[in-house]
Design a protein around this motif. Structure first.
Motif, PDB file in Angstrom:
ATOM      1  N   THR A  23       0.804  -0.989   0.016  1.00  0.00           N
ATOM      2  CA  THR A  23       0.041   0.130   0.067  1.00  0.00           C
ATOM      3  C   THR A  23       0.821   1.270   0.054  1.00  0.00           C
ATOM      4  O   THR A  23       1.735   1.297   0.715  1.00  0.00           O
ATOM      5  CB  THR A  23      -0.963  -0.011   1.304  1.00  0.00           C
ATOM      6  OG1 THR A  23      -1.622  -1.261   1.369  1.00  0.00           O
ATOM      7  CG2 THR A  23      -1.824   1.203   1.379  1.00  0.00           C
ATOM      8  N   HIS A  24       0.612   2.077  -0.626  1.00  0.00           N
ATOM      9  CA  HIS A  24       1.524   3.412  -1.028  1.00  0.00           C
ATOM     10  C   HIS A  24       1.126   4.364   0.107  1.00  0.00           C
ATOM     11  O   HIS A  24       0.134   4.425   0.563  1.00  0.00           O
ATOM     12  CB  HIS A  24       1.224   4.038  -2.484  1.00  0.00           C
ATOM     13  CG  HIS A  24       1.463   2.959  -3.552  1.00  0.00           C
ATOM     14  ND1 HIS A  24       2.872   3.002  -3.945  1.00  0.00           N
ATOM     15  CD2 HIS A  24       0.460   2.544  -4.414  1.00  0.00           C
ATOM     16  CE1 HIS A  24       2.890   2.368  -5.144  1.00  0.00           C
ATOM     17  NE2 HIS A  24       1.643   2.139  -5.133  1.00  0.00           N
ATOM     18  N   ARG A  52      -3.939   7.459  11.849  1.00  0.00           N
ATOM     19  CA  ARG A  52      -4.972   7.710  10.958  1.00  0.00           C
ATOM     20  C   ARG A  52      -4.810   6.754   9.615  1.00  0.00           C
ATOM     21  O   ARG A  52      -5.585   6.524   8.983  1.00  0.00           O
ATOM     22  CB  ARG A  52      -4.706   9.262  10.584  1.00  0.00           C
ATOM     23  CG  ARG A  52      -5.773   9.837   9.598  1.00  0.00           C
ATOM     24  CD  ARG A  52      -5.320  11.353   9.502  1.00  0.00           C
ATOM     25  NE  ARG A  52      -5.370  12.174  10.810  1.00  0.00           N
ATOM     26  CZ  ARG A  52      -4.118  12.601  11.062  1.00  0.00           C
ATOM     27  NH1 ARG A  52      -3.153  12.786  10.026  1.00  0.00           N
ATOM     28  NH2 ARG A  52      -3.796  13.380  12.171  1.00  0.00           N
ATOM     29  N   TRP A  53      -3.416   6.519   9.180  1.00  0.00           N
ATOM     30  CA  TRP A  53      -3.054   5.928   8.139  1.00  0.00           C
ATOM     31  C   TRP A  53      -3.829   4.419   8.334  1.00  0.00           C
ATOM     32  O   TRP A  53      -4.226   3.840   7.451  1.00  0.00           O
ATOM     33  CB  TRP A  53      -1.456   5.912   7.991  1.00  0.00           C
ATOM     34  CG  TRP A  53      -1.209   4.886   6.836  1.00  0.00           C
ATOM     35  CD1 TRP A  53      -1.187   5.524   5.513  1.00  0.00           C
ATOM     36  CD2 TRP A  53      -1.047   3.533   6.703  1.00  0.00           C
ATOM     37  NE1 TRP A  53      -0.697   4.478   4.555  1.00  0.00           N
ATOM     38  CE2 TRP A  53      -0.639   3.346   5.303  1.00  0.00           C
ATOM     39  CE3 TRP A  53      -0.970   2.562   7.368  1.00  0.00           C
ATOM     40  CZ2 TRP A  53      -0.169   2.117   4.970  1.00  0.00           C
ATOM     41  CZ3 TRP A  53      -0.762   1.217   6.898  1.00  0.00           C
ATOM     42  CH2 TRP A  53      -0.462   0.816   5.625  1.00  0.00           C
ATOM     43  N   LEU A  54      -3.456   3.800   9.415  1.00  0.00           N
ATOM     44  CA  LEU A  54      -4.214   2.621   9.693  1.00  0.00           C
ATOM     45  C   LEU A  54      -5.681   2.450   9.450  1.00  0.00           C
ATOM     46  O   LEU A  54      -6.148   1.592   9.013  1.00  0.00           O
ATOM     47  CB  LEU A  54      -3.931   1.955  11.249  1.00  0.00           C
ATOM     48  CG  LEU A  54      -2.392   1.779  11.397  1.00  0.00           C
ATOM     49  CD1 LEU A  54      -2.191   1.464  12.919  1.00  0.00           C
ATOM     50  CD2 LEU A  54      -1.971   0.483  10.872  1.00  0.00           C
ATOM     51  N   ALA A  55      -6.185   3.411  10.146  1.00  0.00           N
ATOM     52  CA  ALA A  55      -7.736   3.784   9.925  1.00  0.00           C
ATOM     53  C   ALA A  55      -8.096   3.853   8.523  1.00  0.00           C
ATOM     54  O   ALA A  55      -9.027   3.184   7.948  1.00  0.00           O
ATOM     55  CB  ALA A  55      -8.308   4.912  10.668  1.00  0.00           C
ATOM     56  N   ALA A  60     -10.450   1.533   3.349  1.00  0.00           N
ATOM     57  CA  ALA A  60     -10.127   1.149   2.084  1.00  0.00           C
ATOM     58  C   ALA A  60     -10.361  -0.086   1.482  1.00  0.00           C
ATOM     59  O   ALA A  60     -10.267  -0.720   0.435  1.00  0.00           O
ATOM     60  CB  ALA A  60      -8.883   1.865   1.542  1.00  0.00           C
ATOM     61  N   GLY A  61     -10.262  -0.991   2.867  1.00  0.00           N
ATOM     62  CA  GLY A  61     -10.051  -2.446   2.484  1.00  0.00           C
ATOM     63  C   GLY A  61      -8.864  -3.124   2.165  1.00  0.00           C
ATOM     64  O   GLY A  61      -8.697  -4.130   1.557  1.00  0.00           O
ATOM     65  N   GLN A  62      -7.714  -2.139   2.250  1.00  0.00           N
ATOM     66  CA  GLN A  62      -6.637  -2.451   1.817  1.00  0.00           C
ATOM     67  C   GLN A  62      -5.761  -3.641   2.846  1.00  0.00           C
ATOM     68  O   GLN A  62      -4.871  -4.022   2.550  1.00  0.00           O
ATOM     69  CB  GLN A  62      -5.810  -1.262   1.401  1.00  0.00           C
ATOM     70  CG  GLN A  62      -6.139  -0.482   0.345  1.00  0.00           C
ATOM     71  CD  GLN A  62      -5.539   0.694   0.182  1.00  0.00           C
ATOM     72  OE1 GLN A  62      -4.839   1.227   1.056  1.00  0.00           O
ATOM     73  NE2 GLN A  62      -5.847   1.435  -1.030  1.00  0.00           N
ATOM     74  N   THR A  63      -6.276  -3.715   3.821  1.00  0.00           N
ATOM     75  CA  THR A  63      -5.606  -4.263   5.024  1.00  0.00           C
ATOM     76  C   THR A  63      -6.377  -5.274   5.718  1.00  0.00           C
ATOM     77  O   THR A  63      -7.353  -4.963   6.051  1.00  0.00           O
ATOM     78  CB  THR A  63      -4.791  -3.432   6.025  1.00  0.00           C
ATOM     79  OG1 THR A  63      -5.761  -2.527   6.721  1.00  0.00           O
ATOM     80  CG2 THR A  63      -3.601  -2.269   5.105  1.00  0.00           C
ATOM     81  N   ASP A  64      -5.931  -6.362   6.178  1.00  0.00           N
ATOM     82  CA  ASP A  64      -6.393  -7.248   7.031  1.00  0.00           C
ATOM     83  C   ASP A  64      -5.312  -8.146   7.623  1.00  0.00           C
ATOM     84  O   ASP A  64      -5.399  -9.481   7.630  1.00  0.00           O
ATOM     85  CB  ASP A  64      -7.497  -8.235   6.168  1.00  0.00           C
ATOM     86  CG  ASP A  64      -8.174  -9.123   7.139  1.00  0.00           C
ATOM     87  OD1 ASP A  64      -8.315  -8.354   8.403  1.00  0.00           O
ATOM     88  OD2 ASP A  64      -8.844 -10.260   6.750  1.00  0.00           O
TER      89      ASP A  64
END
Length: 80
Positions: A23-24, A52-55, A60-64
């Motif tokens: 993720t950029h 904030r970046w984590l949230a 955006a559904g980019q992390t799990d």
């Protein structure tokens, strides 16, 4: 305000975090954490930017990834 928060990861969490950095726009402290397994967050502003970046990444559904969840829990416990 200056703070001293040290985050550490085990090897499994570190590997998952390295995968998440596709993720950029990941904050510098997150990149350091992924590469070395630990990072020091020295300002409240830096901690808030990381939170904030984590949230945003989660929304955006980019992390799990377990490691990102554990980082966010540590920030919450710290009061960020």
């Amino acid at each position: 305000m200056e703070i001293s928060l040290l985050l550490t990861l085990d090897l499994r969490e570190q590997a998952a975090l390295q995968a998440a950095l596709v993720t950029h726009g990941a904050p510098d402290c997150l990149v350091t954490l992924a590469l070395t397994g630990a990072c020091r967050i020295s300002t409240l502003d830096e901690a808030r930017k990381l939170r904030r970046w984590l949230a945003d990444a989660r929304a955006a559904g980019q992390t799990d990834f377990i490691s990102l969840n554990s980082i966010e829990r540590a920030l919450i416990r710290f009061g960020v």
